[in-house]
Design a protein around this motif. Structure first.
Motif, PDB file in Angstrom:
ATOM      1  N   SER A 147       0.615  -1.233  -0.273  1.00 58.87           N
ATOM      2  CA  SER A 147      -0.688  -0.186  -0.147  1.00 58.87           C
ATOM      3  C   SER A 147       0.554   1.350   0.186  1.00 58.87           C
ATOM      4  O   SER A 147       0.789   2.506  -0.425  1.00 58.87           O
ATOM      5  N   PHE A 148       2.174   1.407   0.276  1.00 59.68           N
ATOM      6  CA  PHE A 148       2.840   1.795   0.039  1.00 59.68           C
ATOM      7  C   PHE A 148       4.362   2.397  -0.563  1.00 59.68           C
ATOM      8  O   PHE A 148       4.399   2.727  -0.846  1.00 59.68           O
ATOM      9  N   LEU A 149       4.209   0.952  -1.110  1.00 61.74           N
ATOM     10  CA  LEU A 149       5.380   0.747  -2.258  1.00 61.74           C
ATOM     11  C   LEU A 149       5.261   0.024  -3.849  1.00 61.74           C
ATOM     12  O   LEU A 149       4.698  -1.155  -3.349  1.00 61.74           O
ATOM     13  N   ARG A 150       5.053   0.521  -4.487  1.00 61.19           N
ATOM     14  CA  ARG A 150       4.579   0.628  -5.270  1.00 61.19           C
ATOM     15  C   ARG A 150       5.516   0.408  -6.806  1.00 61.19           C
ATOM     16  O   ARG A 150       5.923   1.946  -6.503  1.00 61.19           O
ATOM     17  N   GLY A 151       4.807  -0.501  -7.979  1.00 61.97           N
ATOM     18  CA  GLY A 151       6.199   0.509  -8.853  1.00 61.97           C
ATOM     19  C   GLY A 151       7.259   0.283  -9.107  1.00 61.97           C
ATOM     20  O   GLY A 151       8.090   0.822  -9.364  1.00 61.97           O
ATOM     21  N   LEU A 152       7.590  -0.809  -8.133  1.00 61.83           N
ATOM     22  CA  LEU A 152       8.898  -1.486  -8.237  1.00 61.83           C
ATOM     23  C   LEU A 152       9.542  -1.380  -9.598  1.00 61.83           C
ATOM     24  O   LEU A 152      11.098  -1.096  -9.616  1.00 61.83           O
ATOM     25  N   GLY A 153       9.015  -2.135 -10.346  1.00 60.40           N
ATOM     26  CA  GLY A 153       9.762  -2.677 -11.498  1.00 60.40           C
ATOM     27  C   GLY A 153      10.694  -1.700 -12.418  1.00 60.40           C
ATOM     28  O   GLY A 153      11.327  -2.022 -13.491  1.00 60.40           O
ATOM     29  N   ALA A 154       9.581  -0.518 -12.180  1.00 59.79           N
ATOM     30  CA  ALA A 154       9.930   0.748 -13.539  1.00 59.79           C
ATOM     31  C   ALA A 154      10.990   1.945 -12.943  1.00 59.79           C
ATOM     32  O   ALA A 154      12.410   1.764 -13.391  1.00 59.79           O
ATOM     33  N   ALA A 155      11.232   1.575 -11.365  1.00 59.91           N
ATOM     34  CA  ALA A 155      11.709   2.198 -10.741  1.00 59.91           C
ATOM     35  C   ALA A 155      13.327   2.225 -10.848  1.00 59.91           C
ATOM     36  O   ALA A 155      14.604   2.564  -9.621  1.00 59.91           O
ATOM     37  N   SER A 156      13.267   0.957  -9.761  1.00 62.08           N
ATOM     38  CA  SER A 156      14.644  -0.244  -8.942  1.00 62.08           C
ATOM     39  C   SER A 156      14.125  -1.134 -10.196  1.00 62.08           C
ATOM     40  O   SER A 156      13.990  -2.353  -9.101  1.00 62.08           O
ATOM     41  N   PRO A 157      14.833  -1.321 -10.879  1.00 60.57           N
ATOM     42  CA  PRO A 157      14.458  -2.614 -12.307  1.00 60.57           C
ATOM     43  C   PRO A 157      15.808  -3.746 -11.794  1.00 60.57           C
ATOM     44  O   PRO A 157      15.522  -5.077 -11.390  1.00 60.57           O
ATOM     45  N   VAL A 158      16.511  -3.232 -11.150  1.00 63.52           N
ATOM     46  CA  VAL A 158      17.970  -4.707 -10.797  1.00 63.52           C
ATOM     47  C   VAL A 158      16.992  -5.503  -9.293  1.00 63.52           C
ATOM     48  O   VAL A 158      16.728  -6.303  -9.305  1.00 63.52           O
ATOM     49  N   LEU A 159      17.205  -4.263  -8.396  1.00 60.88           N
ATOM     50  CA  LEU A 159      15.874  -4.843  -7.168  1.00 60.88           C
ATOM     51  C   LEU A 159      14.991  -5.679  -7.596  1.00 60.88           C
ATOM     52  O   LEU A 159      14.853  -6.660  -6.833  1.00 60.88           O
TER      53      LEU A 159
END
Lengths: 1021, 247
Positions: free
Chosen positions: B138-150
């Motif tokens: 709910s706080f963290l989303r869109g990690l794929g686009a922002a931090s692809p390696v992570l």
């Protein structure tokens, strides 16, 4: 529930009013560039952008990082930015703070430095802890809850509130269900099995299915069928749901606007269709916004009612408001948690507390911790801003509380305003550069070898410049429909296409006819195509078809993918191509119309008699029977005998002709009216030619050849192809308008009338219609067989020059497209051609991307200037426009279209996901009228990322259209007075209007509600 | 003494419900010790099990283990943070150890290999918490686009932990399925399905979507990336080792 007519009309009007902020969305086949905030143009630009951003959940500015890049690349001057910052600080009293320098550094070096970000999370510095203690911030959860409570119904729907407070996903489910309904109903031939009952309208067709749709139950909808039994009409459904939700009548307008803005692409499409009564699919499957809203509201109610069973509160507006007010602190904690706004280190604790229903236990901790996080965030932000400016941290840490508060409010306000400050600085820099380059001299020229009329489209600028360089050519810019609005019926098509700006509804129809007589029957290729189509779309045959002939498609795929250019040429050779045609532009006489209808009706009767009644009838009897059917004669025994039937049978025959074959008086009248719209009278033709030529100042010195060059684009596998076509031709190719205009201008009767009005077109002047393919930069000629033989030698030279100009233009474009210099002309030309045939090419051309200015004036102003294909050029000679009428026409048509194009690019670049269409890679065509991202989404209304962005960077540098008019200031003021729409755009700051007064030799700008004269140092000239 | 050891194994080392509650609580609350405990507890369990002379546990132990596993797999389906999911999933996986304890034997490589699956996930959870303060979608989303390696390493770790083929857990499930009767196997399949469902649901909510504009996204540094990659590679290679044992 039943509503009287008055109440139903009220609901309909209310829905239409509420939908005004939602822009139309034209179908993709005729993509129309439009301002996504068109419905808010009555507001000042800044206010509209903020409102649009709230309404459509969009960004209102480019991120600072992009502006910093533009600044470093020199697109934005330091001076302009500093001026804007100084203007921002004008009335602010900041003791001892070098605010200008601080803000300038923040703007130009502060990448990622935003207050709203979680900069404190990794902050381990003790200074931040120290500073945080002195940051004055307070929180009152109860007060915040009151604010939230007021938002419900006005800025939040019932289900938004439920989703936010209780972590449900009603909004997402609702969108999914509604998209499915819309895609099924609005389908324009893509689906093999259509939704039944669509001719009854959206609401009724959906209602018939929904009452027995068990899947709604699975999807979490409760009691749709029961409610639908209550609401036969869509207006009833709207009132029923709003009442059930307890929405007070005084906020219905807000609530409906809120609902309609949720899927603004679909809403925009339904809105456009309901406003385009003559649209074929709208006639066939009528849909309007009341239907759409009724379906949306009913589905939302069904979903909400289902969720209500597990909610601690009733699902109505008063109950939700009461819950938020009574349990304010709990509501805010829930709200912030579900929206991801709660301090991250508290998320687990809050989640557990919500699960165990003991939010009261963590309330105090939450309030204290969130406040601490907020302060720490501020402190960390201030320290970073301070570091960024190169100041000593100690000076910030020692700052007194009052100054600290002032600094915080300054930074808060600046972050709010920064986007507009950058925008204005950018516009200033661009304007300065443009004004320093234009030439103010006036030259007297002799008769040119040839003249060429191009569309004002920015892509014509390059071609015009290159053509002028290769020979003795004079070029003019005019809206690409050449001032002739036409409704076109293409060869072999049964429907009309409007070839003119969407603001105009054409009154004249142009028919395309075969040039040669054609035998009836279908070609083998066409038959094979139809069989393949049937095989593909049948429910069972695809299984067999793939096995049997799938390999053939494999060849096609390999060819298209690996050898697009060669394979494309081969396909072109193999295809039959469009047969040679001619246009019917002259208005037929009444006798002619009656004669044509007579022939048609006789043929219908003859066939009917032969095929249905097995009777062979003489021509005389046919004519008499026709006249009887049209009630022009009485049936008599003589006719019956001639037909070989009895009197009763004759009456029956006549009735059949009237009812089944529509050979009757009323329908004939309609046919006469329709045929009367075909073509133009000679006077109309003279009027259109005169107006077009006068508006661009081409009233004398005609060359031997005048090229009328429309434009269009060609690309493969590109749903956005029409976005690259001519906007002035309703998002279609401009060839037809060019052909019509050339045909009119070549007519002796028209020229005679023009001569009487002071436009003397020499007899040896010939107008030739052409089309510029903007993807390949090739030019195609039309109707050359109508050209006098004397002009054929000139044509070869013109052809060569156009080819050379095209190659040079392609070179320039390819450099921009590839991002690297192109050296080999032939290779580049081939590359451009390949781009148009390559089905994997997501960016066949940049189109109108980069447009920033619109110049209305003589060509001499910009002749020889490299404007990089980014400026609209409309020719205009103020000296032939004494009354300013022509200027008014230019302002009201082409300028408005230019502003739409500019704003479409502006907003698509600023927020490509919300205002644009996102990446083409994820696009799927839906119903043949639009695209969605993935398997379901809102209709994508703007431009795709590949049109305005290069990677993540904006290729289109968004600024408001700079409009430069070369005319006396008084005349421009008068013209503006006459065109309300443009006046509104200028006064509200949607376009930057500059006037170059040739009499006073001065430059004026409309700014802050008044005309200001530029100083020479301001424009660098 | 033996009763205490039995109890320890049941409650702590290969936890079953309701004795698993303290383990679940400890792993959630003491984030800094999580990775250490995740490796320590099962290995300790194995040593105690060896100390008892690797006895064959009765049938009811299998049912308790499978019941606990199902319960935690089901519970993991509704959790919203990666941290809690990791803990529930860990309990669910190690409850299945009772299949082996009641029908066969386990060896150290087998236990360590299974625990290793959770090590990279636990380290990643720590990385996410240190960057963003939470692992809640709910706080963290869109990690794929922002931090692809992570995101990449996160996806690999989650997939390995839900028994993606060739991971060590995959082969351990394969091995355990050979020890089960049909109804027991169906239950195991159900648990496996729930793991996959909850894991993918969670990572899709973390990774997909547009990144939040008000959040500063960071990636992993090269050292952490290499370490996590090495662990994941080890998990994959151990899987083949299990296969060797299985064959």
């Amino acid at each position: 529930m039943r509503l009287d007519k008055g109440k139903r009309l009220f609901i309909r009007s209310l829905v239409n009013v509420c939908a005004e902020p939602i822009p139309f969305f034209w179908n993709m086949r005729n993509f129309i560039h439009h301002n996504p905030l068109y419905g808010l143009e009555h507001l000042p630009f800044e206010d509209a952008v903020r409102r649009g951003s709230r309404l459509f959940h969009a960004q209102d500015r480019l991120p600072r990082e992009h502006y910093i890049k533009l600044f470093r690349e020199g697109h934005i001057e330091e001076g302009s930015l500093k001026e804007e910052i100084a203007e921002f600080l004008k009335d602010k009293d900041l003791k001892g703070l070098k605010a200008e320098e601080l803000l300038f550094r923040l703007s130009t070096e502060g990448e990622g430095l935003y207050l709203s970000r979680n900069s404190y999370i990794n902050c381990r510095c003790p200074e931040a802890e120290r500073l945080a203690k002195r940051v004055e911030l307070t929180r009152n959860l109860q007060e915040e809850a009151e604010g939230l409570s007021r938002m419900v119904g006005k800025e939040l729907t019932i289900y938004d509130a439920i989703d936010g407070l209780f972590g449900r996903g009603i909004a997402r489910k609702l969108d999914e269900l509604l998209i499915k309904v819309c895609a099924e109903f609005l389908d324009e031939g893509q689906a093999v099995w259509g939704m039944p009952g669509r001719d009854r309208g959206l609401y009724r067709a959906w209602r018939d299915i929904a009452v027995r749709n068990r899947r709604y139950r699975l999807k979490g909808c409760c009691g749709v069928g029961d409610v639908l039994k209550e609401c036969e009409e869509p207006e009833e459904a709207v009132v029923f749901v709003l009442n059930a939700f307890g929405v007070p009548e005084d906020i219905w307008e807000d609530y409906i606007t809120l609902e309609l803005s949720k899927l603004h692409g679909w809403t925009g499409y339904v809105r456009w269709r309901s406003n385009t009564k003559e649209y074929y699919w709208q006639i066939k499957h009528p849909a309007d916004l009341t239907d759409y809203l009724a379906v949306r509201l009913l589905l939302s109610m069904a979903l909400v009612k289902e969720e209500e069973k597990t909610l601690p509160v009733g699902a109505s507006l008063p109950e939700i408001r009461e819950f938020i007010s009574d349990r304010g602190e709990e509501a805010i904690i829930r709200w912030e948690f579900h929206r991801g706004e709660c301090p991250p280190h508290l998320t687990d604790a809050v989640e557990e507390a919500i699960e165990e229903n003991r939010l009261e236990d963590i309330r105090e901790r939450y309030e204290a911790e969130s406040l601490r996080a907020h302060r720490l965030n501020w402190a960390s932000f201030l320290l970073r801003v301070w570091d960024n400016a190169g100041y000593e941290r100690e000076s910030l840490l020692r700052m007194d509380r009052e100054s600290l508060n002032e600094l915080m409010s300054l930074l808060r306000e600046y972050e709010e305003e920064e986007g507009f400050i950058w925008l204005r600085a950018h516009e200033k820099s661009v304007l300065k550069k443009l004004l320093s380059e234009i030439r103010l001299k006036r030259e007297v020229k002799g008769r040119a070898f040839a003249q060429a009329l191009f569309c004002i489209d920015v892509r014509s600028e390059r071609f015009r410049r290159n053509l002028e360089e290769v020979g003795d050519y004079e070029t003019y810019g005019i809206a690409g429909f050449f001032g002739v609005p036409i409704s076109f019926i293409e060869l072999g098509k049964g429907h009309e296409t409007y070839l003119c700006p969407v603001l105009i509804k054409p009154k004249n129809v142009v028919l395309e006819l075969h040039r040669e007589l054609k035998e009836e029957g279908e070609s083998l290729g066409k038959v094979i195509k139809e069989i393949l189509h049937d095989l593909k779309h049948n429910i069972l045959t695809p299984y067999i078809t793939v096995e049997a002939i799938g390999l053939l498609f494999g060849f096609d795929m390999v060819g298209k993918t690996l050898f697009p250019l060669g394979y494309g040429r081969l396909r072109e050779k193999l295809s039959e191509g469009k047969p040679s045609s001619r246009l019917m532009i002259d208005k037929p006489s009444k006798e002619y119309v009656l004669e044509v209808i007579g022939i048609l009706q006789r043929e219908i009767i003859r066939r009917a008699m032969k095929e249905r009644f097995k009777l062979s009838v003489s021509e005389g009897a046919l004519e008499r029977l026709r006249r009887v059917a049209l009630e022009e004669e009485e049936p008599d025994r003589e006719l019956a005998e001639e037909l070989g039937v009895g009197k009763d049978k004759l009456s029956e025959l006549v009735e059949v002709m009237r009812k089944d074959y529509r050979v009757e008086k009323g329908y004939t009248r309609i046919q006469i009216e329709k045929l009367a719209k075909i073509g133009f009278t000679t006077e109309e033709q003279a009027f259109f030619v005169e107006r077009a030529l006068s508006s661009i100042g081409l009233t004398r010195n005609f060359g031997k050849v005048v090229l009328v060059i429309g434009h269009g684009s060609k690309s493969d596998n590109n749903p956005y192809e029409s976005a690259l076509d001519c906007g002035a031709c309703g998002g279609d190719h401009g060839a037809v308008n060019a052909r019509v205009f050339a045909k009119m201008a070549n007519k002796a009767e028209v020229r005679l009338r023009l001569r009487e009005r002071g436009i003397d077109i020499p007899e040896d002047t010939v107008f030739i219609a052409c089309e510029h393919n903007t993807t390949t930069d090739e030019v195609e000629f039309f109707d050359l067989d109508e050209l006098p033989a004397t002009h054929l030698p000139f044509l070869q030279k013109i052809y060569e020059d156009l080819k050379l100009a095209g190659k040079r233009t392609a070179m320039e474009r390819c450099e921009e497209l590839e991002g690297t210099p192109c050296k080999d002309e032939e290779r580049t030309f081939r590359l451009a051609k390949r781009n148009s045939m390559d089905w994997t090419q997501v960016r066949p051309e940049w189109g109108l991307s980069g447009n920033y200015a619109f110049i209305i004036g003589r060509r001499e102003l910009t002749e020889g200037l490299d404007l990089e294909g980014k400026v609209f050029l409309h020719s205009y000679d103020w000296e032939v426009d004494d009354r300013g009428m022509l200027l008014e026409i230019i302002l009201s048509g082409p300028l408005v279209v230019g502003e739409w194009i500019n704003m479409e690019h502006f907003f698509s670049a600023v927020d490509n996901e919300s205002y644009g269409s996102g990446s083409k890679v994820y696009h799927n065509v839906v119903g043949r009228f639009g695209v969605m991202s993935g398997n379901f989404s809102d209709l994508k209304t703007g431009l795709p990322a590949q049109t305005v962005l290069r990677g993540k960077e904006p290729h289109h540098k968004p600024i408001r259209l700079i409009t430069l008019i070369e005319a006396p200031l008084g005349r421009v003021k008068r013209a503006l007075k006459g065109v309300r729409k443009v006046r509104e755009l200028v006064h509200n700051g949607w376009i930057n209007l500059i006037v170059l007064d040739p009499i006073e030799n001065g430059l004026y700008r409309f700014e802050g509600g008044e005309w200001k004269k530029f100083l020479s140092k301001e424009v660098g000239v | 003494m033996d009763v205490v050891v039995y109890f320890l194994i049941l409650a702590l080392l290969f936890p079953t419900f309701p004795l698993s509650l303290p383990v679940s609580f400890t792993l959630q609350r003491f984030g800094k010790l999580r990775s250490f405990l995740i490796m320590l507890l099962p290995i300790l369990g194995f040593f105690l099990y060896s100390y008892l002379g690797k006895p064959a546990f009765p049938q009811w132990a299998l049912w308790i283990g499978m019941g606990s596993s199902l319960l935690y797999a089901f519970r993991a389906l509704s959790v919203k943070s990666l941290k809690r999911w990791l803990v529930y999933h860990y309990v669910s996986v190690f409850s299945l150890m009772w299949i082996f304890l009641s029908r066969a034997e386990v060896n150290l490589v087998f236990v360590a290999g299974t625990a290793l699956v959770f090590l990279s996930l636990s380290l990643l959870t720590g990385v996410l918490e240190s960057i963003f303060g939470t692992t809640n979608p709910s706080f963290l989303r869109g990690l794929g686009a922002a931090s692809p390696v992570l995101s990449f390493i996160l996806v690999v770790s989650v997939l390995l932990s839900v028994a993606l083929p060739t991971s060590s857990l995959f082969f351990s499930l394969l091995a355990s399925s050979l020890l089960l009767k049909i109804p027991e196997f169906l239950l195991l399949a159900c648990i496996w399905f729930l793991w996959g469902w909850s894991g993918l649901r969670l990572i899709s909510s973390l990774i997909t979507g547009s990144p939040r504009p008000d959040l500063s996204y960071e990636g992993v540094d090269a050292k952490t990336f290499l370490l996590l990659s090495f662990i994941n590679l080890a998990v994959l290679l151990l899987g083949f080792l299990f296969l060797e044992v299985l064959l």
